[in-house]
Design a protein around this motif. Sequence first.
Motif, PDB file in Angstrom:
ATOM      1  N   LYS A  41       0.870  -1.176   0.000  1.00 22.98           N
ATOM      2  CA  LYS A  41       0.000   0.000   0.000  1.00 22.98           C
ATOM      3  C   LYS A  41       0.909   1.229   0.000  1.00 22.98           C
ATOM      4  O   LYS A  41       1.719   1.405   0.907  1.00 22.98           O
ATOM      5  N   PHE A  42       0.782   2.039  -1.062  1.00 18.50           N
ATOM      6  CA  PHE A  42       1.562   3.266  -1.183  1.00 18.50           C
ATOM      7  C   PHE A  42       0.622   4.446  -0.981  1.00 18.50           C
ATOM      8  O   PHE A  42      -0.478   4.478  -1.537  1.00 18.50           O
ATOM      9  N   ALA A  43       1.061   5.419  -0.209  1.00 17.75           N
ATOM     10  CA  ALA A  43       0.239   6.569   0.143  1.00 17.75           C
ATOM     11  C   ALA A  43      -0.122   7.408  -1.077  1.00 17.75           C
ATOM     12  O   ALA A  43       0.677   7.575  -2.008  1.00 17.75           O
ATOM     13  N   ALA A  44      -1.337   7.946  -1.048  1.00 14.58           N
ATOM     14  CA  ALA A  44      -1.829   8.832  -2.106  1.00 14.58           C
ATOM     15  C   ALA A  44      -0.915  10.046  -2.238  1.00 14.58           C
ATOM     16  O   ALA A  44      -0.510  10.655  -1.243  1.00 14.58           O
ATOM     17  N   GLY A  45      -0.579  10.370  -3.486  1.00 13.64           N
ATOM     18  CA  GLY A  45       0.185  11.576  -3.766  1.00 13.64           C
ATOM     19  C   GLY A  45       1.616  11.579  -3.255  1.00 13.64           C
ATOM     20  O   GLY A  45       2.234  12.636  -3.201  1.00 13.64           O
ATOM     21  N   GLN A  46       2.153  10.415  -2.896  1.00  8.31           N
ATOM     22  CA  GLN A  46       3.502  10.328  -2.345  1.00  8.31           C
ATOM     23  C   GLN A  46       4.345   9.368  -3.174  1.00  8.31           C
ATOM     24  O   GLN A  46       3.819   8.582  -3.960  1.00  8.31           O
ATOM     25  N   GLN A  47       5.650   9.436  -2.975  1.00  9.18           N
ATOM     26  CA  GLN A  47       6.575   8.518  -3.634  1.00  9.18           C
ATOM     27  C   GLN A  47       7.359   7.762  -2.572  1.00  9.18           C
ATOM     28  O   GLN A  47       7.794   8.361  -1.582  1.00  9.18           O
ATOM     29  N   ILE A  48       7.542   6.460  -2.794  1.00 14.45           N
ATOM     30  CA  ILE A  48       8.358   5.676  -1.870  1.00 14.45           C
ATOM     31  C   ILE A  48       9.826   5.818  -2.255  1.00 14.45           C
ATOM     32  O   ILE A  48      10.172   6.453  -3.248  1.00 14.45           O
ATOM     33  N   VAL A  49      10.666   5.203  -1.472  1.00  9.50           N
ATOM     34  CA  VAL A  49      12.115   5.279  -1.628  1.00  9.50           C
ATOM     35  C   VAL A  49      12.561   4.808  -3.024  1.00  9.50           C
ATOM     36  O   VAL A  49      11.942   3.931  -3.637  1.00  9.50           O
ATOM     37  N   LEU A  50      13.627   5.408  -3.502  1.00  9.13           N
ATOM     38  CA  LEU A  50      14.243   5.009  -4.766  1.00  9.13           C
ATOM     39  C   LEU A  50      14.774   3.581  -4.621  1.00  9.13           C
ATOM     40  O   LEU A  50      15.380   3.232  -3.601  1.00  9.13           O
ATOM     41  N   HIS A  51      14.519   2.756  -5.634  1.00  4.38           N
ATOM     42  CA  HIS A  51      14.928   1.352  -5.550  1.00  4.38           C
ATOM     43  C   HIS A  51      15.026   0.722  -6.934  1.00  4.38           C
ATOM     44  O   HIS A  51      14.626   1.315  -7.927  1.00  4.38           O
ATOM     45  N   ARG A  52      15.543  -0.509  -6.939  1.00  8.43           N
ATOM     46  CA  ARG A  52      15.615  -1.336  -8.146  1.00  8.43           C
ATOM     47  C   ARG A  52      14.976  -2.682  -7.841  1.00  8.43           C
ATOM     48  O   ARG A  52      15.170  -3.232  -6.758  1.00  8.43           O
ATOM     49  N   HIS A  53      14.261  -3.225  -8.811  1.00 11.42           N
ATOM     50  CA  HIS A  53      13.730  -4.583  -8.700  1.00 11.42           C
ATOM     51  C   HIS A  53      14.809  -5.525  -9.242  1.00 11.42           C
ATOM     52  O   HIS A  53      15.154  -5.454 -10.415  1.00 11.42           O
ATOM     53  N   LYS A  54      15.302  -6.424  -8.407  1.00 12.96           N
ATOM     54  CA  LYS A  54      16.366  -7.339  -8.806  1.00 12.96           C
ATOM     55  C   LYS A  54      15.826  -8.736  -9.130  1.00 12.96           C
ATOM     56  O   LYS A  54      16.599  -9.656  -9.405  1.00 12.96           O
ATOM     57  N   ALA A  55      14.511  -8.896  -9.088  1.00 15.40           N
ATOM     58  CA  ALA A  55      13.842 -10.149  -9.439  1.00 15.40           C
ATOM     59  C   ALA A  55      12.564  -9.790 -10.177  1.00 15.40           C
ATOM     60  O   ALA A  55      12.036  -8.681 -10.014  1.00 15.40           O
ATOM     61  N   PRO A  56      12.037 -10.701 -10.977  1.00 14.00           N
ATOM     62  CA  PRO A  56      10.771 -10.424 -11.669  1.00 14.00           C
ATOM     63  C   PRO A  56       9.626 -10.205 -10.677  1.00 14.00           C
ATOM     64  O   PRO A  56       9.543 -10.883  -9.650  1.00 14.00           O
ATOM     65  N   ASN A  57       8.767  -9.243 -10.988  1.00 12.04           N
ATOM     66  CA  ASN A  57       7.588  -8.934 -10.181  1.00 12.04           C
ATOM     67  C   ASN A  57       6.353  -8.986 -11.077  1.00 12.04           C
ATOM     68  O   ASN A  57       6.346  -8.381 -12.145  1.00 12.04           O
ATOM     69  N   HIS A  58       5.345  -9.708 -10.628  1.00 15.39           N
ATOM     70  CA  HIS A  58       4.044  -9.710 -11.284  1.00 15.39           C
ATOM     71  C   HIS A  58       3.170  -8.820 -10.397  1.00 15.39           C
ATOM     72  O   HIS A  58       3.030  -9.093  -9.202  1.00 15.39           O
ATOM     73  N   ILE A  59       2.580  -7.775 -10.986  1.00 18.83           N
ATOM     74  CA  ILE A  59       1.907  -6.745 -10.190  1.00 18.83           C
ATOM     75  C   ILE A  59       0.472  -6.576 -10.672  1.00 18.83           C
ATOM     76  O   ILE A  59       0.230  -6.321 -11.853  1.00 18.83           O
ATOM     77  N   PHE A  60      -0.469  -6.666  -9.726  1.00 17.58           N
ATOM     78  CA  PHE A  60      -1.884  -6.433 -10.009  1.00 17.58           C
ATOM     79  C   PHE A  60      -2.350  -5.250  -9.164  1.00 17.58           C
ATOM     80  O   PHE A  60      -2.145  -5.237  -7.938  1.00 17.58           O
ATOM     81  N   GLY A  97       4.342   5.085  -6.285  1.00 20.49           N
ATOM     82  CA  GLY A  97       3.443   5.763  -5.365  1.00 20.49           C
ATOM     83  C   GLY A  97       2.001   5.634  -5.792  1.00 20.49           C
ATOM     84  O   GLY A  97       1.682   4.998  -6.797  1.00 20.49           O
ATOM     85  N   GLY A  98       1.132   6.255  -4.996  1.00 18.24           N
ATOM     86  CA  GLY A  98      -0.294   6.248  -5.263  1.00 18.24           C
ATOM     87  C   GLY A  98      -0.734   7.522  -5.958  1.00 18.24           C
ATOM     88  O   GLY A  98      -0.039   8.529  -5.938  1.00 18.24           O
ATOM     89  N   GLY A  99      -1.915   7.450  -6.546  1.00 16.74           N
ATOM     90  CA  GLY A  99      -2.505   8.604  -7.211  1.00 16.74           C
ATOM     91  C   GLY A  99      -3.321   9.424  -6.227  1.00 16.74           C
ATOM     92  O   GLY A  99      -2.828   9.804  -5.169  1.00 16.74           O
ATOM     93  N   GLU A 100      -4.596   9.656  -6.548  1.00 15.95           N
ATOM     94  CA  GLU A 100      -5.451  10.487  -5.699  1.00 15.95           C
ATOM     95  C   GLU A 100      -5.869   9.774  -4.418  1.00 15.95           C
ATOM     96  O   GLU A 100      -6.255  10.427  -3.448  1.00 15.95           O
ATOM     97  N   ILE A 101      -5.841   8.446  -4.436  1.00 21.81           N
ATOM     98  CA  ILE A 101      -6.106   7.663  -3.224  1.00 21.81           C
ATOM     99  C   ILE A 101      -4.943   6.690  -3.048  1.00 21.81           C
ATOM    100  O   ILE A 101      -4.154   6.473  -3.965  1.00 21.81           O
ATOM    101  N   ASP A 102      -4.836   6.113  -1.842  1.00 22.43           N
ATOM    102  CA  ASP A 102      -3.802   5.104  -1.620  1.00 22.43           C
ATOM    103  C   ASP A 102      -3.949   4.004  -2.658  1.00 22.43           C
ATOM    104  O   ASP A 102      -5.059   3.576  -2.970  1.00 22.43           O
ATOM    105  N   VAL A 103      -2.834   3.550  -3.193  1.00 17.66           N
ATOM    106  CA  VAL A 103      -2.862   2.437  -4.136  1.00 17.66           C
ATOM    107  C   VAL A 103      -2.557   1.154  -3.361  1.00 17.66           C
ATOM    108  O   VAL A 103      -1.703   1.145  -2.469  1.00 17.66           O
ATOM    109  N   ILE A 104      -3.299   0.109  -3.664  1.00 18.17           N
ATOM    110  CA  ILE A 104      -3.052  -1.209  -3.088  1.00 18.17           C
ATOM    111  C   ILE A 104      -2.702  -2.140  -4.239  1.00 18.17           C
ATOM    112  O   ILE A 104      -3.421  -2.208  -5.241  1.00 18.17           O
ATOM    113  N   LEU A 105      -1.586  -2.838  -4.076  1.00 21.96           N
ATOM    114  CA  LEU A 105      -1.034  -3.670  -5.132  1.00 21.96           C
ATOM    115  C   LEU A 105      -0.764  -5.077  -4.625  1.00 21.96           C
ATOM    116  O   LEU A 105      -0.310  -5.248  -3.494  1.00 21.96           O
TER     117      LEU A 105
END
Length: 147
Positions: A41-60, A97-105
């Motif tokens: 869950k990423f907060a609405a209108g915010q950005q999380i820490v800078l990072h790299r994905h080092k493994a494949p991620n399937h995201i819904f 990050g999330g858009g106008e509301i918290d994003v849940i992934l």
Amino acid sequence: MNAYLFDDRRIDWQILDGFQHLQYFILNIDTDSNIIDVLFKFAAGQQIVLHRHKAPNHIFVVQGEHRIYHADGALKEIRPVGSYTLSPASDEPHREGGGEIDVILLFSIRGGTGVLYEILDDDANPIGSLSITDFVALHKAQSGQTG
């Protein structure tokens, strides 16, 4: 409550010390297949820490808009609710990050045996990492297990 929003009130969201605007709940870890299923869950209108994905991620995208940002914070992509993305391992740093509301992934992290996420400072220098071992420890802590 809006009938079209995912009701996450029964999820025992966890936090990682030092990670702003991010909550998680680990659903399952299959150590034999190296698959981790986790809700983020990423907060609405915010950005999380800078990072790299080092493994494949399937995201819904379960709720909201999943926003992907370049390392400099500029918007790169918006993934709407219901989107499913296969994201390969990559050395390209980014923020999310999330858009106008918290994003849940729903993230399904697949096949990684070493570092899964490399955490970076604002200059893209590595400052930490998360491995499958780290997720196993977080999952034990989340469920109240010790040792």
